[in-house]
Design a protein around this motif. Structure first.
Motif, PDB file in Angstrom:
ATOM      1  N   ARG A  53       0.820  -1.212   0.000  1.00  0.00           N
ATOM      2  CA  ARG A  53       0.000   0.000   0.000  1.00  0.00           C
ATOM      3  C   ARG A  53       0.860   1.272   0.000  1.00  0.00           C
ATOM      4  N   GLY A  54       2.132   1.099   0.336  1.00  0.00           N
ATOM      5  CA  GLY A  54       3.010   2.277   0.457  1.00  0.00           C
ATOM      6  C   GLY A  54       3.596   2.732  -0.873  1.00  0.00           C
ATOM      7  N   VAL A  55       3.495   1.895  -1.884  1.00  0.00           N
ATOM      8  CA  VAL A  55       4.087   2.281  -3.167  1.00  0.00           C
ATOM      9  C   VAL A  55       3.121   3.183  -3.943  1.00  0.00           C
ATOM     10  N   ARG A  56       3.503   4.443  -4.043  1.00  0.00           N
ATOM     11  CA  ARG A  56       2.681   5.410  -4.797  1.00  0.00           C
ATOM     12  C   ARG A  56       3.385   5.829  -6.077  1.00  0.00           C
ATOM     13  N   ARG A  57       4.689   5.996  -5.950  1.00  0.00           N
ATOM     14  CA  ARG A  57       5.464   6.457  -7.100  1.00  0.00           C
ATOM     15  C   ARG A  57       6.560   5.452  -7.435  1.00  0.00           C
ATOM     16  N   VAL A  58       6.775   5.273  -8.712  1.00  0.00           N
ATOM     17  CA  VAL A  58       7.788   4.314  -9.165  1.00  0.00           C
ATOM     18  C   VAL A  58       8.729   5.016 -10.127  1.00  0.00           C
ATOM     19  N   PHE A  59      10.013   4.750  -9.982  1.00  0.00           N
ATOM     20  CA  PHE A  59      11.004   5.277 -10.926  1.00  0.00           C
ATOM     21  C   PHE A  59      11.630   4.102 -11.657  1.00  0.00           C
ATOM     22  N   LEU A  60      11.550   4.133 -12.996  1.00  0.00           N
ATOM     23  CA  LEU A  60      12.130   3.053 -13.795  1.00  0.00           C
ATOM     24  C   LEU A  60      13.614   3.330 -14.029  1.00  0.00           C
ATOM     25  N   LEU A 110       3.840  -1.132 -16.767  1.00  0.00           N
ATOM     26  CA  LEU A 110       2.958  -0.148 -16.118  1.00  0.00           C
ATOM     27  C   LEU A 110       1.639  -0.808 -15.680  1.00  0.00           C
ATOM     28  N   LYS A 111       1.149  -1.725 -16.508  1.00  0.00           N
ATOM     29  CA  LYS A 111      -0.099  -2.440 -16.174  1.00  0.00           C
ATOM     30  C   LYS A 111       0.109  -3.249 -14.891  1.00  0.00           C
ATOM     31  N   LYS A 112       1.246  -3.926 -14.848  1.00  0.00           N
ATOM     32  CA  LYS A 112       1.563  -4.758 -13.679  1.00  0.00           C
ATOM     33  C   LYS A 112       1.650  -3.881 -12.415  1.00  0.00           C
ATOM     34  N   LEU A 113       2.251  -2.717 -12.558  1.00  0.00           N
ATOM     35  CA  LEU A 113       2.383  -1.815 -11.406  1.00  0.00           C
ATOM     36  C   LEU A 113       1.004  -1.368 -10.916  1.00  0.00           C
ATOM     37  N   ARG A 114       0.138  -1.021 -11.857  1.00  0.00           N
ATOM     38  CA  ARG A 114      -1.216  -0.567 -11.481  1.00  0.00           C
ATOM     39  C   ARG A 114      -1.991  -1.697 -10.811  1.00  0.00           C
ATOM     40  N   GLU A 115      -1.813  -2.912 -11.332  1.00  0.00           N
ATOM     41  CA  GLU A 115      -2.548  -4.056 -10.771  1.00  0.00           C
ATOM     42  C   GLU A 115      -2.012  -4.450  -9.393  1.00  0.00           C
ATOM     43  N   THR A 116      -0.710  -4.241  -9.187  1.00  0.00           N
ATOM     44  CA  THR A 116      -0.090  -4.718  -7.940  1.00  0.00           C
ATOM     45  C   THR A 116      -0.243  -3.741  -6.779  1.00  0.00           C
ATOM     46  N   PHE A 117      -0.090  -2.443  -7.094  1.00  0.00           N
ATOM     47  CA  PHE A 117      -0.057  -1.466  -6.001  1.00  0.00           C
ATOM     48  C   PHE A 117      -1.352  -0.633  -6.008  1.00  0.00           C
ATOM     49  N   PRO A 118      -2.209  -0.827  -5.005  1.00  0.00           N
ATOM     50  CA  PRO A 118      -3.514  -0.152  -5.013  1.00  0.00           C
ATOM     51  C   PRO A 118      -3.412   1.378  -4.953  1.00  0.00           C
ATOM     52  N   ASN A 119      -2.320   1.893  -4.409  1.00  0.00           N
ATOM     53  CA  ASN A 119      -2.186   3.351  -4.304  1.00  0.00           C
ATOM     54  C   ASN A 119      -1.219   3.944  -5.323  1.00  0.00           C
ATOM     55  N   PHE A 120      -0.936   3.169  -6.365  1.00  0.00           N
ATOM     56  CA  PHE A 120      -0.016   3.640  -7.409  1.00  0.00           C
ATOM     57  C   PHE A 120      -0.531   4.955  -8.010  1.00  0.00           C
ATOM     58  N   GLU A 121       0.363   5.956  -8.045  1.00  0.00           N
ATOM     59  CA  GLU A 121      -0.050   7.261  -8.590  1.00  0.00           C
ATOM     60  C   GLU A 121       0.599   7.539  -9.940  1.00  0.00           C
ATOM     61  N   ARG A 122       1.916   7.391  -9.977  1.00  0.00           N
ATOM     62  CA  ARG A 122       2.574   7.691 -11.255  1.00  0.00           C
ATOM     63  C   ARG A 122       3.970   7.092 -11.325  1.00  0.00           C
ATOM     64  N   CYS A 123       4.448   7.011 -12.529  1.00  0.00           N
ATOM     65  CA  CYS A 123       5.758   6.453 -12.792  1.00  0.00           C
ATOM     66  C   CYS A 123       6.598   7.527 -13.481  1.00  0.00           C
ATOM     67  N   ALA A 124       7.926   7.439 -13.327  1.00  0.00           N
ATOM     68  CA  ALA A 124       8.829   8.391 -13.978  1.00  0.00           C
ATOM     69  C   ALA A 124      10.055   7.620 -14.449  1.00  0.00           C
ATOM     70  N   SER A 125      10.838   8.225 -15.336  1.00  0.00           N
ATOM     71  CA  SER A 125      12.103   7.602 -15.722  1.00  0.00           C
ATOM     72  C   SER A 125      13.000   8.648 -16.369  1.00  0.00           C
ATOM     73  N   TYR A 126      14.275   8.311 -16.519  1.00  0.00           N
ATOM     74  CA  TYR A 126      15.157   9.138 -17.324  1.00  0.00           C
ATOM     75  C   TYR A 126      14.757   8.940 -18.771  1.00  0.00           C
ATOM     76  N   ALA A 127      15.070   9.950 -19.593  1.00  0.00           N
ATOM     77  CA  ALA A 127      14.757   9.825 -21.015  1.00  0.00           C
ATOM     78  C   ALA A 127      15.985  10.196 -21.825  1.00  0.00           C
ATOM     79  N   ALA A 128      16.630   9.205 -22.403  1.00  0.00           N
ATOM     80  CA  ALA A 128      17.758   9.499 -23.294  1.00  0.00           C
ATOM     81  C   ALA A 128      17.163   9.937 -24.639  1.00  0.00           C
ATOM     82  N   PRO A 129      17.764  10.958 -25.269  1.00  0.00           N
ATOM     83  CA  PRO A 129      17.113  11.566 -26.438  1.00  0.00           C
ATOM     84  C   PRO A 129      16.791  10.611 -27.574  1.00  0.00           C
TER      85      PRO A 129
END
Ligand code: SF4
Length: 302
Positions: A65-72, A89-108
């Protein structure tokens, strides 16, 4: 929280300190930027589905329940296919009920391989924020440090992310073109920022990291770094020439460990105040006599 091995280094933005760091790749697929030593000697690898799932399960067992934000992680998760990222992302949403958003670095180059539509699908699936080290908007500077894209492509990266409705945290590096290319780097970077209109903008100072090619160039006398006051003069030229719409807000921060003076502003509203702060810093930094001692291990060498 992090559940993979620490055999190779793990990096994340400071603002992701409370996120679940989910490693989906190891190292950086590009790994050629001359100023960077983050993944020196790390063999790039895409983690298998099983390796990713194992970390997700461990995080769920630890604090579902504590996982709200995920960094890839690591350096460029967007190198994965859109299909694979959507599945994660689907797996994260299904696993963590309080999942809010995901972020990552973006190489150009990874962003350029994706269409706006693909990026939009990723955003709708939860990948809402990308951290993009543009570093410079100047083609010559980008070529000199092996970034892998030119100025125009750098702008296209930012525009594509914004067009997909994602938040864009963009980083530039002061001093990247050295003393000689400072003005060119500043003006082209200001132009790129104005075109992209990032959500957040960070300005860090160039550091010559041990193991980076740029440090070796410096040691051979082939790179002339800017002194602290010169870095701030460069920043002044950038901010002075950035034009953002009055009705938009860009959070500007220059408070990384590499910065001589911490600065914060909201652009364009605080532009004049920011320029005044920079001018004051330039005056003070010009008083430094032996400025190299203010950089780690001479000229910012780690
Ligand atoms: S700066 Fe980013 S893209 Fe360049 S080598 Fe380092 S991790 Fe890879």
């Amino acid at each position: 929280m992090f559940f993979d091995s620490y055999d190779t280094p793990v990096f994340r933005p400071p603002s992701e300190a409370r996120s679940f760091i989910l490693r989906v790749t190891r190292g950086c697929a590009h790994n050629k930027c001359k100023y960077c030593n983050m993944y020196e000697g790390v063999q790039f690898q895409v983690l298998t589905e099983e390796e990713v799932d194992r970390q997700i399960m461990m995080a769920a067992n630890f604090n579902k329940r504590g996982v709200r934000r995920v960094f890839l992680a690591d350096g460029d998760a967007l190198v994965l296919s859109t299909e694979r990222l959507l599945a994660i992302l689907k797996k994260l949403r299904e696993t963590f009920p309080n999942f809010e958003r995901c972020a990552s670095y973006a190489a150009p180059k990874d962003v350029l391989r994706k269409s706006v539509e693909e990026l939009r699908m990723l955003r709708e699936a939860g990948l809402e924020l990308l951290y993009y080290g543009m570093e410079s908007g100047d083609s010559e500077t980008l070529a000199a440090v092996n970034k892998g894209v030119d100025g125009e492509e750098s702008i296209e990266v930012g525009k594509r992310v914004k067009a997909a409705g994602m938040k864009l945290s963009m980083m530039i590096i002061l001093g990247l073109a050295g003393r000689e290319g400072s003005k060119r780097h500043a003006l082209a970077t200001a132009h790129a920022i104005s075109e992209i209109r990032p959500t957040m903008l960070g300005a860090i100072c160039l550091m010559l990291y041990r193991g980076s090619e740029l440090k070796e160039q410096f040691e051979r006398g082939e790179f002339d770094p800017l002194p602290p006051a010169g870095l701030m003069e460069e920043l002044r030229m950038i901010i002075e020439n950035v034009n953002l719409p009055e009705d938009e807000e860009c959070i500007f921060r220059s408070n990384h460990i590499s910065n001589y003076v911490p600065l914060a502003a909201t652009l364009p509203q605080d532009k004049e105040q920011l320029l005044d702060d920079i001018d004051y810093s330039i005056t003070e930094l010009k008083k430094l006599k032996d400025w190299d001692v203010y950089n780690h291990d001479k000229y910012g060498t780690y």
